[in-house]
Motif scaffolding. Sequence first.
Motif, PDB file in Angstrom:
ATOM      1  N   ASP A 179       0.850  -1.185   0.000  1.00  0.00           N
ATOM      2  CA  ASP A 179       0.000   0.000   0.000  1.00  0.00           C
ATOM      3  C   ASP A 179       0.890   1.241   0.000  1.00  0.00           C
ATOM      4  O   ASP A 179       2.122   1.148  -0.032  1.00  0.00           O
ATOM      5  N   SER A 180       0.268   2.387   0.032  1.00  0.00           N
ATOM      6  CA  SER A 180       1.036   3.637  -0.051  1.00  0.00           C
ATOM      7  C   SER A 180       1.923   3.865   1.170  1.00  0.00           C
ATOM      8  O   SER A 180       2.940   4.565   1.073  1.00  0.00           O
ATOM      9  N   MET A 181       1.555   3.292   2.321  1.00  0.00           N
ATOM     10  CA  MET A 181       2.395   3.462   3.506  1.00  0.00           C
ATOM     11  C   MET A 181       3.773   2.843   3.322  1.00  0.00           C
ATOM     12  O   MET A 181       4.727   3.245   3.983  1.00  0.00           O
ATOM     13  N   THR A 191       2.800   0.062  10.548  1.00  0.00           N
ATOM     14  CA  THR A 191       2.916   1.361   9.872  1.00  0.00           C
ATOM     15  C   THR A 191       4.315   1.623   9.327  1.00  0.00           C
ATOM     16  O   THR A 191       4.582   2.708   8.824  1.00  0.00           O
ATOM     17  N   SER A 192       5.196   0.648   9.440  1.00  0.00           N
ATOM     18  CA  SER A 192       6.569   0.831   8.983  1.00  0.00           C
ATOM     19  C   SER A 192       6.619   0.882   7.461  1.00  0.00           C
ATOM     20  O   SER A 192       5.813   0.246   6.770  1.00  0.00           O
ATOM     21  N   GLY A 193       7.572   1.648   6.940  1.00  0.00           N
ATOM     22  CA  GLY A 193       7.746   1.771   5.497  1.00  0.00           C
ATOM     23  C   GLY A 193       9.201   1.619   5.099  1.00  0.00           C
ATOM     24  O   GLY A 193      10.055   1.236   5.909  1.00  0.00           O
ATOM     25  N   ILE A 194       9.503   1.945   3.862  1.00  0.00           N
ATOM     26  CA  ILE A 194      10.866   1.785   3.341  1.00  0.00           C
ATOM     27  C   ILE A 194      11.297   3.023   2.549  1.00  0.00           C
ATOM     28  O   ILE A 194      12.134   2.930   1.656  1.00  0.00           O
ATOM     29  N   GLN A 195      10.747   4.189   2.886  1.00  0.00           N
ATOM     30  CA  GLN A 195      11.050   5.376   2.091  1.00  0.00           C
ATOM     31  C   GLN A 195      12.532   5.719   2.101  1.00  0.00           C
ATOM     32  O   GLN A 195      13.124   6.001   1.048  1.00  0.00           O
ATOM     33  N   SER A 196      13.166   5.696   3.261  1.00  0.00           N
ATOM     34  CA  SER A 196      14.584   6.053   3.333  1.00  0.00           C
ATOM     35  C   SER A 196      15.446   5.078   2.539  1.00  0.00           C
ATOM     36  O   SER A 196      16.454   5.478   1.928  1.00  0.00           O
ATOM     37  N   SER A 197      15.067   3.807   2.523  1.00  0.00           N
ATOM     38  CA  SER A 197      15.839   2.820   1.767  1.00  0.00           C
ATOM     39  C   SER A 197      15.670   3.012   0.260  1.00  0.00           C
ATOM     40  O   SER A 197      16.628   2.844  -0.503  1.00  0.00           O
ATOM     41  N   ILE A 198      14.461   3.337  -0.171  1.00  0.00           N
ATOM     42  CA  ILE A 198      14.244   3.599  -1.595  1.00  0.00           C
ATOM     43  C   ILE A 198      15.066   4.790  -2.051  1.00  0.00           C
ATOM     44  O   ILE A 198      15.747   4.745  -3.089  1.00  0.00           O
ATOM     45  N   LEU A 199      15.033   5.874  -1.274  1.00  0.00           N
ATOM     46  CA  LEU A 199      15.797   7.057  -1.646  1.00  0.00           C
ATOM     47  C   LEU A 199      17.300   6.802  -1.568  1.00  0.00           C
ATOM     48  O   LEU A 199      18.068   7.306  -2.404  1.00  0.00           O
ATOM     49  N   GLY A 200      17.749   6.023  -0.578  1.00  0.00           N
ATOM     50  CA  GLY A 200      19.163   5.676  -0.506  1.00  0.00           C
ATOM     51  C   GLY A 200      19.608   4.859  -1.710  1.00  0.00           C
ATOM     52  O   GLY A 200      20.695   5.083  -2.256  1.00  0.00           O
ATOM     53  N   ALA A 240       8.048 -10.070   8.516  1.00  0.00           N
ATOM     54  CA  ALA A 240       8.223 -10.968   7.370  1.00  0.00           C
ATOM     55  C   ALA A 240       7.325 -10.539   6.212  1.00  0.00           C
ATOM     56  O   ALA A 240       7.736 -10.577   5.043  1.00  0.00           O
ATOM     57  N   VAL A 241       6.101 -10.138   6.534  1.00  0.00           N
ATOM     58  CA  VAL A 241       5.197  -9.628   5.503  1.00  0.00           C
ATOM     59  C   VAL A 241       5.751  -8.340   4.899  1.00  0.00           C
ATOM     60  O   VAL A 241       5.716  -8.130   3.675  1.00  0.00           O
ATOM     61  N   LEU A 242       6.283  -7.479   5.762  1.00  0.00           N
ATOM     62  CA  LEU A 242       6.858  -6.225   5.286  1.00  0.00           C
ATOM     63  C   LEU A 242       8.086  -6.478   4.405  1.00  0.00           C
ATOM     64  O   LEU A 242       8.290  -5.798   3.391  1.00  0.00           O
TER      65      LEU A 242
END
Length: 296
Positions: free
Chosen positions: A56-58, A71-80, A264-266
């Motif tokens: 999802d968008s989160m 509610t955890s995401g991966i935005q910092s990893s994508i940008l890195g 694990a799902v994340l």
Amino acid sequence: MALLSTPRSAVQLASKGRPLKEHLFRVALLSSLAIALGFLAALIFYVVQEGWPRLDSMLWENQPSIRRPETSGIQSSILGTLWIIGLTILMALPTGILAAIYLEEYADKTKWYNRLIDLNISNLAAVPSIVYGILGLGIIARWMSFGFTIMTGAITISLLVLPIVIISAREAIKAVPPSIREGSLALGATEWQTIWRQVLPASVPGIATGSILALSRAIGEAAPFLMLGAATFIRFNPEGVWSSFSVLPLQIYGFITRPQAEYAVLAAAAIVILLGILLLMNSVAIWLRNRYQKRW
């Protein structure tokens, strides 16, 4: 008569046996392709099924969290990852293409040092990525005092993919027929004008394909970043080349090591994002090859 007919009968038997061998070889090739595609499809289906609740968008809007997996995401990893790949493109591609031009068009192949360069480039392409991580840690991060930053990671990954870029660019340049060069030189063009206006445009599909495949390898590497001290949980986006960073492979590793089942799902959802980026890059390579490829 029997002696005269013996060679003819041998030829007939060989001609009869050849289609069967060719058929078996084709079946073996198609079977190998089907097995490889089957494993790829099974992998994609499994990770999509496992990570579907978190696709999802989160996932790309939120930062990683070690306490709230829902509610955890991966935005910092994508940008890195984008920072690393962007700097790698700026450093590795021009250097690799210019080196390929020199080695293929200007270098005297009878000189011992040019042959030594060729040998070393071929050997460096087969060096394990963890060795580049050790090199980045010892020389770039510590001796050059760059620290555990995006610049250190980008330089290390550039060194990792540089031999692959050089080899693929050389093969693409070598595939241009000599008659193209000879015709351009005969019309009065200089050697550099011939390379810039004739050879390079004709070799763009091969260079682009090899470069994108090299970057596809780089985007999935985790071992060099483990040696460089990249973090698995960073709750802020990189603000420059001297910032700390994380990348998607390390972020996935960080999620997998957490005891909660939600992580694990994340991790599966993050794998889907990483696979999507890889498949997109490979699709662009195939499109460029088919779009600009010339038949000589």
